[in-house]
Design a protein around this motif. Structure first.
Motif, short mmCIF file in Angstrom:
data_model
loop_
_atom_site.label_atom_id
_atom_site.label_comp_id
_atom_site.label_asym_id
_atom_site.label_seq_id
_atom_site.Cartn_x
_atom_site.Cartn_y
_atom_site.Cartn_z
N ALA A 152 13.69 -0.86 -2.72
CA ALA A 152 13.24 0.46 -2.29
C ALA A 152 13.07 1.38 -3.49
O ALA A 152 12.13 2.18 -3.56
N TYR A 155 9.87 0.49 -5.31
CA TYR A 155 8.69 0.96 -4.59
C TYR A 155 8.55 2.47 -4.70
O TYR A 155 7.45 3.00 -4.87
N GLU A 206 6.19 2.97 4.72
CA GLU A 206 5.72 4.09 5.52
C GLU A 206 6.74 5.21 5.59
O GLU A 206 6.41 6.40 5.50
N SER A 254 11.20 1.28 4.63
CA SER A 254 9.85 0.73 4.76
C SER A 254 8.93 1.62 3.93
O SER A 254 9.23 2.81 3.73
N LYS A 309 19.42 -0.24 5.62
CA LYS A 309 18.50 -1.18 6.25
C LYS A 309 17.41 -0.48 7.07
O LYS A 309 16.94 -0.99 8.08
N ARG A 310 17.00 0.68 6.61
CA ARG A 310 15.96 1.44 7.32
C ARG A 310 14.73 1.64 6.45
O ARG A 310 13.84 2.42 6.79
#
Length: 310
Positions: A76, A79, A179, A177, A174-175
Motif C-alpha cells: 500500500a 502504491y 480505489e 485497495s 486489510k482494507r
C-alpha cells in the motif's frame, strides 16, 4: 493564479529587514535539502467498508513492528508513493501553465533549518512571540529567512506523507485497495479547495482588505496535514486513546497557529478601513472569518483521519 482582492491593500507598517549578508534573498533552489517528513499521516472515509483485521479489539493499537513488516502495508505504501509522484508531476505541469514560476518558487525557498523550526512551531506554537511577516523593500522575505512566512514545501510533503501513512494503515487493517487510496487523496484535495474558495469568497463579499494571496491560503490550509500525520500515527501505535489525545493536541495547536498568523494579515489592517460607512462592522467580520477558519481545521482533521484508526 492569485486571485486579486478588491479594495486597497492594508496600510499596516511592515517590519522591514534584509536577508543575511552574503546570502541571496530568494529563488535559490534549496528545497531538495529539506528533510522529508516521515512516519505520519491519515485519512477519512465515510466511504470505506470492510471488517477490521482479525483479532483487533476496539481501541487496540497496532504494534510498531507491524507497521513496517506487514506485506499488505508495504504494498500500500509503494502504491501510495506512486500516486503521490504522479499527482505531483501533473500539478507542477498544470501550475506552470498559469502561474509565474518565480512567484511559485518563493514558496519553496526553504532550507533544513526553516523546516525543522516550522514543524516545531506548528506543534508547539504557544511560546512564539513575534508573528509578523518580514519585508525587504516591500517584498516579503522568503521562508528560509523568515519563520513566519507561509510556504508550500511543508504542506506538499505533509500531504504525500499523509497518503503513504494512509495506505499503510489501510493495508494493516486489510482494507487497502487502489480505489480507496485514490478516494482518500481526492477527498483531501477537495476539502482543501473548498476551504480556500470559502475563504476567498468571504474576503470578497465582506470587502475585507488583506495581504493574503491564494498561495498563502493554500499554505495555511495545508499545514493541517502535519497535525493529521501526528494524529494517525498516534492512533496506529496507541489505539483510540492515543488518537483522541493527539487529535486534541494537534487541533488546539493548529487553531492557535491559524489565529495568530491570520491576525497579522486580516485583523491588523483596520487602519485602511477606518473610514466610510459600515467601517465599525469590519473588525467583527474579520474576527468571524479568522475564528471560522481556525475552528474549521479540527473538523477536517477528524473527518480525514477517524476512519483510518480502528
Amino acid at each position: 493564479m492569485d486571485l486579486p482582492h478588491h479594495g486597497h491593500r492594508a496600510t499596516k507598517p511592515r517590519a522591514r529587514t534584509g536577508p543575511p549578508a552574503g546570502d541571496p534573498m530568494l529563488f535559490d533552489d534549496t528545497s531538495s535539502g529539506g528533510p522529508q517528513m516521515t512516519n505520519q499521516g491519515y485519512y477519512n472515509s465515510g466511504y470505506m467498508s470492510g471488517p477490521p483485521a482479525a483479532g483487533a479489539g476496539a481501541g487496540a493499537g497496532v504494534g510498531v513492528n507491524n507497521l513496517f513488516t506487514d506485506p499488505m502495508a508495504n504494498a500500500a505504501v509503494m502504491y501510495g508513493s506512486s500516486i503521490a509522484n504522479q499527482g505531483k508531476d501533473i500539478v507542477n505541469k498544470e501550475i506552470s501553465r498559469f502561474v509565474s514560476m518565480n512567484k511559485l518558487k518563493y514558496f519553496f525557498a526553504v532550507d533544513t533549518k526553516y523546516v525543522i523550526k516550522k514543524l516545531m512551531l506548528l506543534m508547539f506554537p504557544y511560546t512564539h512571540q513575534d508573528w509578523e511577516v518580514r519585508y525587504h523593500r516591500d517584498t516579503p522575505l522568503p521562508p528560509r529567512h523568515d519563520l513566519n512566512a507561509p510556504d508550500l514545501y511543508i504542506p506538499s510533503m505533509a500531504f504525500i506523507t499523509y497518503l503513504l501513512l494512509a495506505g499503510m494503515a489501510l493495508g494493516i487493517q486489510k482494507r487497502f485497495s487502489p480505489e480507496v487510496l485514490g478516494l482518500c487523496a481526492s477527498t483531501a484535495l477537495v476539502w482543501m479547495v473548498i476551504e480556500v474558495f470559502a475563504m476567498l469568497l468571504s474576503l470578497y463579499l465582506l470587502t475585507v482588505h488583506s495581504d493574503l494571496s491564494t498561495f498563502d491560503l493554500i499554505a495555511y490550509s495545508g499545514y493541517k496535514y502535519v497535525g493529521m500525520i501526528f494524529t494517525v500515527l498516534c492512533g496506529l501505535l496507541f489505539g483510540s486513546d492515543g488518537y483522541f489525545v493527539a487529535l486534541a493536541w494537534s487541533s488546539c495547536a493548529l487553531m492557535y497557529f491559524i489565529v495568530r498568523s491570520l491576525k497579522m494579515k486580516i485583523l491588523s489592517s483596520l487602519s485602511s478601513d477606518s473610514m466610510g460607512a459600515g467601517a465599525s462592522a469590519k473588525p467583527r467580520f474579520r474576527l468571524y472569518i479568522t475564528m471560522a477558519t481556525a475552528i474549521f481545521q479540527p473538523v477536517i482533521i477528524y473527518w480525514l483521519t477517524s476512519h483510518l484508526v480502528r
